[in-house]
Design an enzyme around this catalytic site. Structure first.
Site, PDB file in Angstrom:
ATOM      1  N   GLY A 268      18.370 -29.198   5.434  1.00 42.14           N
ATOM      2  CA  GLY A 268      17.496 -29.295   4.268  1.00 42.14           C
ATOM      3  C   GLY A 268      18.285 -29.223   2.980  1.00 42.14           C
ATOM      4  O   GLY A 268      19.523 -29.168   2.980  1.00 42.14           O
ATOM      5  N   PHE A 270      18.486 -26.801   0.973  1.00 41.30           N
ATOM      6  CA  PHE A 270      19.087 -25.503   0.677  1.00 41.30           C
ATOM      7  C   PHE A 270      19.952 -24.949   1.804  1.00 41.30           C
ATOM      8  O   PHE A 270      20.523 -23.880   1.665  1.00 41.30           O
ATOM      9  CB  PHE A 270      17.992 -24.489   0.350  1.00 41.30           C
ATOM     10  N   GLN A 272      21.214 -25.263   6.371  1.00 42.63           N
ATOM     11  CA  GLN A 272      21.121 -25.828   7.706  1.00 42.63           C
ATOM     12  C   GLN A 272      20.461 -24.815   8.639  1.00 42.63           C
ATOM     13  O   GLN A 272      20.614 -23.606   8.465  1.00 42.63           O
ATOM     14  CB  GLN A 272      22.513 -26.176   8.241  1.00 42.63           C
ATOM     15  N   VAL A 273      19.750 -25.335   9.635  1.00 37.79           N
ATOM     16  CA  VAL A 273      19.045 -24.486  10.592  1.00 37.79           C
ATOM     17  C   VAL A 273      19.643 -24.703  11.971  1.00 37.79           C
ATOM     18  O   VAL A 273      19.793 -25.851  12.421  1.00 37.79           O
ATOM     19  CB  VAL A 273      17.531 -24.792  10.602  1.00 37.79           C
ATOM     20  N   ASP A 380       5.777 -28.027  -1.060  1.00 36.51           N
ATOM     21  CA  ASP A 380       6.540 -29.012  -0.279  1.00 36.51           C
ATOM     22  C   ASP A 380       5.824 -29.326   1.032  1.00 36.51           C
ATOM     23  O   ASP A 380       6.457 -29.480   2.079  1.00 36.51           O
ATOM     24  CB  ASP A 380       7.956 -28.494   0.005  1.00 36.51           C
TER      25      ASP A 380
END
Length: 678
Positions: A268, A270, A272-273, A380
């Site tokens: 994203g 902001f 990483q996942v 969002d």
């Protein structure tokens, strides 16, 4: 010197004669079967649309049809080939009907049953919805507690994964008192709760300890109880949502100290996942690793974590922990394994209908209603931030609160971020935003969910933003089969003036939301093709990789030459195999006979031709091909009847007439002698 010609051998002359005859025969245009454009491919006779039975009863799905020529057919259940075991499932078929019988039905037998009929012209289908009526399954989660005070609390839970074939009409909320002198019996708090939230505002003692559970009801009965909530102690008011994790930020350890880090789940704006597993317990989680290099980014990451610590609702992804050290800020979240909702919907085994779409919208509204009551705006909301809890059910969660903000009285909030297709007009105008900005995004999601297209998609971001600011949109053709209630729901959200938009409470009370419990009519499956294209475009825009997008498009749809994608499903293979079953070499179930006619008469010869692919036909007289003239006419009809009509016959028309039918599987011939008497 005279040239002497040498006679050709007799065998060469014979071969030349054969070759010339073949050339002449090839020059004749074969006759092809002519179909009547007005006649249906297959005509289904008084077809059933819906069959409704109780669990344990026998279900019979009968479908009669009218079709020319040989047919092949098969039954498909929920986009999968039906497995006929001969015991519980049995099919009786004839040339013009098929009866599917299912004995002692289970809940899993419910869904769409499509009979595909293939004849020489193509394939047609009719779908019957089998509704298995039963009590609902129990609610999918225990009740979670929020807004705890010394004398009241709010319960919220997830509805059942399966409603029993009849819409859930209400919930029963039960309480168990855990005091030393209590009997620990379960008693009913209410049986008229219409939603998946309930405020308990009476009967609670400030020093009491309680557990809660819920049951779902439909017109067939009441479900088993849900799992029980955690023990709720009323004297701990202030520590809100005790049934959720009370997050304590770890400022001394790294994530790797406690978790194993696995594959990347997403990227994203902001951070990483990644998927994580706890080293001691093995619990699977998700970790959001922030790009927090400068102080501004670190502050934004800490704000999101603080906000997530306040959000405890079954429709919202939960924060389970956080790590904040100098070199790394990470938030630990529950692992939501079902994937994006829209990706689930376009799966070939998933039934996509308007009632299902309404249930997804209800869940989204329930989650957003919760954060709106806390004066938090998501900012969002878009399809990729709506994910499924697991790979089999229909429960969803809202994720990614990276742009979410808490509204404060007297402090206007103005933002300039979001996804062009989903942001509200006031965001683009850089005007103060409030909770209504989320309602606009919910309207856009609903429009796409029902039609597969975005109402504001332009050829560029600037064109899209212009359409949004003008609130310029209309219903496309996909809405022809959508109810007026659903269209009114969208209209009341996509209002340019934010004060005119529905709130979450108003949206949940809208007639479309109420239609699930009052309507029993079955609506047809919605077309997924446009949603597939929408997803391809979204991935394309997100990755900027046109090659990947084009490959995905080729996988999701049929190839331009009309052939199937290489990765055909079992149901597609079953339907495709019907064409194979029809294939046969030509034959003549009915032939013509020797005739003797006088001069000047009109001769009529008729035969019936079978075979697939449709045979091509050539007529011959004494092995010489015949072409149509004013006096000689040939017809080849859709029912296989092939006729030769010869007017004003003369003695020279006498001879052996042959009808030659051929396809790539073989050839057949029938013949008769015509004698014209002088």
């Amino acid at each position: 010197m005279d040239t002497v010609s040498t006679p050709e051998p007799q065998s060469d002359l014979l071969q030349k004669s054969v070759d010339n005859r073949e050339k002449e025969r090839k020059a004749v245009t074969p006759k092809r079967r002519v179909y009547c454009s007005s006649s249906p491919l297959v005509e289904f006779l008084n077809p059933l649309e819906k069959v409704q039975v109780r669990v344990g009863e026998n279900a019979q799905l009968h479908c009669s049809f009218r079709s020319l020529g040989r047919t092949a057919f098969c039954w498909i259940h929920n986009r999968k080939k039906l497995v006929v075991d001969g015991e519980r499932t049995h099919i009786e078929s004839s040339s013009n009907s098929s009866i599917l019988t299912i004995s002692e039905v289970f809940a899993a037998d419910a869904g769409s049953y499509s009979l595909f009929v293939r004849n020489q012209r193509g394939t047609a289908q009719h779908t019957i919805i089998l509704n298995i009526r039963d009590r609902p399954e129990r609610p999918a989660s225990c009740p979670f507690v929020s807004q705890l005070t010394p004398s009241s609390l709010v319960l919220s839970w997830c509805g059942p994964s399966y409603d029993g074939g009849s819409a859930v009409t209400n919930y029963v909320v039960e309480i168990q008192s855990l005091g030393p002198s209590d009997t620990r019996d379960w008693t009913e708090l209410t049986s008229t709760c219409k939603d998946t939230t309930y405020r308990v505002c009476s009967g609670l003692h400030p020093q009491g300890e309680y557990r809660f559970r819920v049951r779902a009801c439909n017109d067939m009965g009441i479900s088993d109880p849900s799992e029980e909530s955690d023990c709720i102690k009323m004297d701990t008011a202030g520590r809100e949502n005790l049934s959720f994790v009370d997050v304590v930020i770890d400022t001394t350890h790294k994530v790797k100290d406690h978790y194993n880090i696995h594959e990347k789940l997403g990227v994203g704006k902001f951070g990483q996942v990644f998927r994580l597993t706890h080293k001691e317990t093995g619990r699977v989680c998700a970790g959001k690793f922030y790009r927090a290099i400068v102080s501004k980014d670190k502050e934004a990451a800490r704000k999101e974590i603080e906000l997530m610590k306040q959000l405890h609702h079954p429709k919202l992804v939960q924060c389970l922990g956080a790590y904040d050290i100098r070199s790394e800020i990470t938030m630990i979240m529950e692992y939501v394994a079902g994937g994006e909702l829209f990706e689930r919907i376009v799966d070939e085994h998933f039934e996509h209908t308007e009632p299902n779409s309404m249930q997804y919208m209800r869940q989204i509204l329930e989650g957003i209603q919760y954060i709106h009551r806390k004066s938090i705006v998501h900012l969002d909301l878009k399809p990729e931030n709506i994910v499924c809890v697991n790979s089999v059910g229909t429960l969803i969660k809202i994720i990614d609160f990276g742009l979410a903000r808490k509204l404060e009285p007297g402090k206007p909030l103005m933002v300039m971020h979001g996804t062009p297709e989903f942001v509200a007009p006031e965001v683009i105008h850089f005007e103060p935003v409030d909770l209504a900005a989320d309602m606009w995004s919910i309207g856009v999601i609903c429009y796409i969910l029902l039609s597969g297209e975005s109402p504001f998609q332009g050829s560029s971001d600037s064109e899209t933003l212009a359409l949004v600011t003008a609130a310029s949109w209309e219903f496309n053709s996909e809405f022809d089969d959508i109810t007026d209630e659903a269209k009114d729901f969208i209209c009341k959200l996509l209002k340019k003036e934010k004060r005119a938009r529905m709130s979450c409470e108003q949206a949940l009370a809208h007639a479309w939301m109420a239609s699930s419990s009052s309507s029993r009519r079955v609506t047809k499956s919605l077309n997924k093709d446009k949603m597939r294209r929408f997803l391809v475009r979204q991935k394309w825009q997100k990755t900027g990789n046109a090659v990947l997008a084009l490959k995905r498009m080729a996988h999701l749809s049929h190839r331009s030459d009309g052939s199937e994608s290489p990765s055909m499903s079992m149901s597609e293979q079953a339907v495709a195999s019907l064409e194979q079953q029809l294939r046969s070499q030509p034959s003549f179930p009915q032939t013509f006979h020797d005739l003797t006619e006088p001069c000047g008469a009109t001769v009529y010869m008729a035969c019936v031709i079978q075979g697939y692919p449709n045979p091509e036909v050539v007529w011959l007289l004494d092995d010489e091909p015949l072409e149509e003239t004013e006096r000689l006419q040939i017809q080849y009809k859709e029912d296989g009847l092939c006729t030769l009509t010869l007017a004003q016959v003369q003695p020279e028309d006498s001879g052996i007439y042959k009808c030659c039918a051929s396809n790539y599987l073989g050839q057949a011939l029938c013949s008769a002698r015509l004698t014209v008497a002088r």
